[in-house]
Design a protein around this motif. Structure first.
Motif, mmCIF file in Angstrom:
data_model
loop_
_atom_site.group_PDB
_atom_site.id
_atom_site.type_symbol
_atom_site.label_atom_id
_atom_site.label_comp_id
_atom_site.label_asym_id
_atom_site.label_seq_id
_atom_site.Cartn_x
_atom_site.Cartn_y
_atom_site.Cartn_z
ATOM 1 N N TYR A 56 13.312 -0.772 13.176
ATOM 2 C CA TYR A 56 12.915 -1.370 11.908
ATOM 3 C C TYR A 56 13.657 -0.780 10.707
ATOM 4 O O TYR A 56 13.470 -1.263 9.583
ATOM 5 C CB TYR A 56 11.414 -1.167 11.683
ATOM 6 C CG TYR A 56 10.519 -2.119 12.426
ATOM 7 C CD1 TYR A 56 10.900 -3.443 12.649
ATOM 8 C CD2 TYR A 56 9.270 -1.708 12.890
ATOM 9 C CE1 TYR A 56 10.077 -4.318 13.309
ATOM 10 C CE2 TYR A 56 8.431 -2.585 13.548
ATOM 11 C CZ TYR A 56 8.837 -3.892 13.764
ATOM 12 O OH TYR A 56 8.013 -4.767 14.418
ATOM 13 N N HIS A 57 14.447 0.248 10.892
ATOM 14 C CA HIS A 57 15.076 0.944 9.772
ATOM 15 C C HIS A 57 15.850 -0.033 8.899
ATOM 16 O O HIS A 57 16.600 -0.890 9.375
ATOM 17 C CB HIS A 57 16.001 2.050 10.286
ATOM 18 C CG HIS A 57 16.316 3.090 9.263
ATOM 19 N ND1 HIS A 57 17.252 2.893 8.269
ATOM 20 C CD2 HIS A 57 15.822 4.345 9.069
ATOM 21 C CE1 HIS A 57 17.334 3.980 7.520
ATOM 22 N NE2 HIS A 57 16.470 4.877 7.982
ATOM 23 N N SER A 58 15.668 0.109 7.580
ATOM 24 C CA SER A 58 16.292 -0.847 6.659
ATOM 25 C C SER A 58 17.802 -0.682 6.554
ATOM 26 O O SER A 58 18.500 -1.642 6.170
ATOM 27 C CB SER A 58 15.680 -0.690 5.259
ATOM 28 O OG SER A 58 15.835 0.651 4.796
ATOM 29 N N ASP A 59 18.344 0.486 6.896
ATOM 30 C CA ASP A 59 19.789 0.704 6.804
ATOM 31 C C ASP A 59 20.479 0.702 8.165
ATOM 32 O O ASP A 59 21.594 0.189 8.287
ATOM 33 C CB ASP A 59 20.066 2.039 6.099
ATOM 34 C CG ASP A 59 19.585 2.029 4.655
ATOM 35 O OD1 ASP A 59 19.682 0.956 4.028
ATOM 36 O OD2 ASP A 59 19.101 3.080 4.185
ATOM 37 N N GLY B 163 17.789 -5.604 11.474
ATOM 38 C CA GLY B 163 18.449 -5.932 10.218
ATOM 39 C C GLY B 163 19.928 -6.186 10.399
ATOM 40 O O GLY B 163 20.497 -7.086 9.768
ATOM 41 N N ARG C 109 20.746 -8.961 3.173
ATOM 42 C CA ARG C 109 20.630 -7.519 3.400
ATOM 43 C C ARG C 109 19.507 -7.276 4.401
ATOM 44 O O ARG C 109 18.626 -8.115 4.588
ATOM 45 C CB ARG C 109 20.323 -6.794 2.092
ATOM 46 C CG ARG C 109 19.062 -7.260 1.404
ATOM 47 C CD ARG C 109 18.835 -6.486 0.125
ATOM 48 N NE ARG C 109 17.602 -6.907 -0.545
ATOM 49 C CZ ARG C 109 17.147 -6.335 -1.645
ATOM 50 N NH1 ARG C 109 17.834 -5.360 -2.212
ATOM 51 N NH2 ARG C 109 16.015 -6.753 -2.193
ATOM 52 N N ASN D 90 13.138 -4.866 4.697
ATOM 53 C CA ASN D 90 12.342 -3.641 4.757
ATOM 54 C C ASN D 90 11.038 -3.927 5.506
ATOM 55 O O ASN D 90 10.053 -4.365 4.917
ATOM 56 C CB ASN D 90 12.032 -3.125 3.346
ATOM 57 C CG ASN D 90 13.278 -2.708 2.602
ATOM 58 O OD1 ASN D 90 14.198 -2.157 3.197
ATOM 59 N ND2 ASN D 90 13.316 -2.981 1.308
ATOM 60 N N ASP E 127 8.833 -0.523 5.027
ATOM 61 C CA ASP E 127 8.886 0.046 3.685
ATOM 62 C C ASP E 127 8.306 -0.885 2.636
ATOM 63 O O ASP E 127 8.328 -0.572 1.449
ATOM 64 C CB ASP E 127 10.328 0.393 3.305
ATOM 65 C CG ASP E 127 10.921 1.434 4.227
ATOM 66 O OD1 ASP E 127 10.166 2.307 4.686
ATOM 67 O OD2 ASP E 127 12.145 1.373 4.498
ATOM 68 N N SER E 128 7.781 -2.029 3.047
ATOM 69 C CA SER E 128 7.228 -3.011 2.128
ATOM 70 C C SER E 128 5.730 -3.136 2.371
ATOM 71 O O SER E 128 5.271 -3.142 3.521
ATOM 72 C CB SER E 128 7.901 -4.372 2.312
ATOM 73 O OG SER E 128 7.261 -5.376 1.542
ATOM 74 N N THR F 121 4.639 5.269 9.821
ATOM 75 C CA THR F 121 4.513 5.119 8.368
ATOM 76 C C THR F 121 3.683 6.208 7.711
ATOM 77 O O THR F 121 3.785 6.391 6.492
ATOM 78 C CB THR F 121 3.879 3.758 8.022
ATOM 79 O OG1 THR F 121 2.548 3.716 8.558
ATOM 80 C CG2 THR F 121 4.697 2.615 8.596
#
Length: 319
Positions: free
Chosen positions: A149-152, A157, A168, A171, A174-175, A259
């Motif tokens: 799930y990492h956004s970067d 993603g 992009r 998140n 992170d959201s 989280t």
């Protein structure tokens, strides 16, 4: 001879007798002596922590105060919990987490069990592959999915960006709006094999004679399932759903590792919030009050679980 017999029977009638439970305990007193050490250990390991938690829930324990100097406040901890807006947020998250994970995991596991109940090539391999999420450590699975799930650096993603479906990487954890559904997906992925195994075991008990007779009578696949298969799976379905509900209501590893309850308490459920209150903020009294409420809820679910098992035992004995 008749008079002597009557005289002999008089003391027997006047002899006091113990009640049913006490009489059975007395008759099997030697058996209870063997399990007495185990009972003593259970009282020390289980009963005393429960008692101490209930007692601690009536005291105020500020972070800078020793537990031996705790302050008695009565039911103030319980009233403060019910008045706190965080309580209702955490409760809402817990209900969504428990109901969503339980229902979807059961339906998905039931569907896989029905599919694997048929004979086809590669069934054993597919069955082994589907069980993998359940046998993987929850800690390892949480870290793996956290990187997925990492956004970067997450693979989801990267795939979405590579296919041009997103500008992009999203998140997921992170959201505030997506964190709880993302955690529920992970929990379902890990729990549906348990439901699949339970329902596959239940499908083995459905009599083939009834299915063949229904087919001869002209019943289609849906009618055979609804009127023959499903009634035989009602008890095992109830037990499976209750076990999943108890496990999800008391689930800790996945939400805490992925989280930690964030962002902004959006993924906090009861058990993680209790852990943060106790070991993060050192508010032992409030955490104990939360624990007592959680204990009562789990005990109620356990009551229905025992009733379901008792119903299965009575049904098996009557058959």
């Amino acid at each position: 001879m008749t008079i002597l017999t009557a005289k002999a029977e008089v003391p027997r009638r006047l002899r006091p007798h113990r009640s049913g439970v006490l009489r059975k305990v007395w008759e099997h007193r030697a058996d209870y002596a063997y399990v007495l050490p185990a009972i003593a250990v259970m009282l020390i390991v289980i009963a005393y922590p429960i008692y101490y938690t209930i007692e601690l829930s009536f005291f105020n324990t500020p972070p800078g105060l020793q537990l031996r100097d705790k302050i008695f406040v009565g039911f103030d901890n319980y009233t403060s919990i019910l008045k706190s807006p965080v309580f209702w947020t955490v409760t809402s998250n817990t209900l969504i987490w428990t109901l969503g994970s339980t229902i979807i995991a059961f339906v998905l596991g039931f569907g896989c069990a029905l599919a694997l109940h048929r004979d086809f090539a590669g069934r054993a391999i597919l069955r082994a592959v589907l069980i993998i999420p359940w046998v993987i450590s929850a800690v390892a699975a949480s870290y793996i999915w956290k990187w997925i799930y990492h956004s970067d650096f997450g693979i989801i993603g990267a795939v979405l960006v590579g296919l041009g479906l997103s500008d992009r990487p999203p998140n997921f954890i992170d959201s505030v709006s997506t964190v709880l559904p993302s955690l529920i997906v992970v929990n379902i992925w890990r729990e549906f094999p348990f439901a699949m195994i339970m329902m596959m075991a239940g499908l083995q008990t459905v009599p083939d004679q009834l299915l063949r007779a229904a087919k001869v009578d002209g019943a289609n696949a849906w009618q055979r399932f609804w009127h023959v298969t499903f009634p035989h799976l009602r008890n095992v379905s109830t037990v499976t759903i209750l076990l999943l509900a108890v496990a999800n209501f008391n689930s800790f590893i996945i939400p805490w590792i992925m989280t930690g309850g964030g962002p902004s308490n959006a993924s906090h459920i009861w058990i993680t919030h209790i852990y943060e209150l106790a070991f993060g903020r050192q508010r032992w009294g409030v955490a104990s009050a939360y624990s007592v409420l959680l204990f009562l809820i789990l005990m109620s679910l356990g009551y229905f679980y025992v009733r379901a098992l008792s119903g299965n035992d009575r049904k098996g004995g009557s058959e």
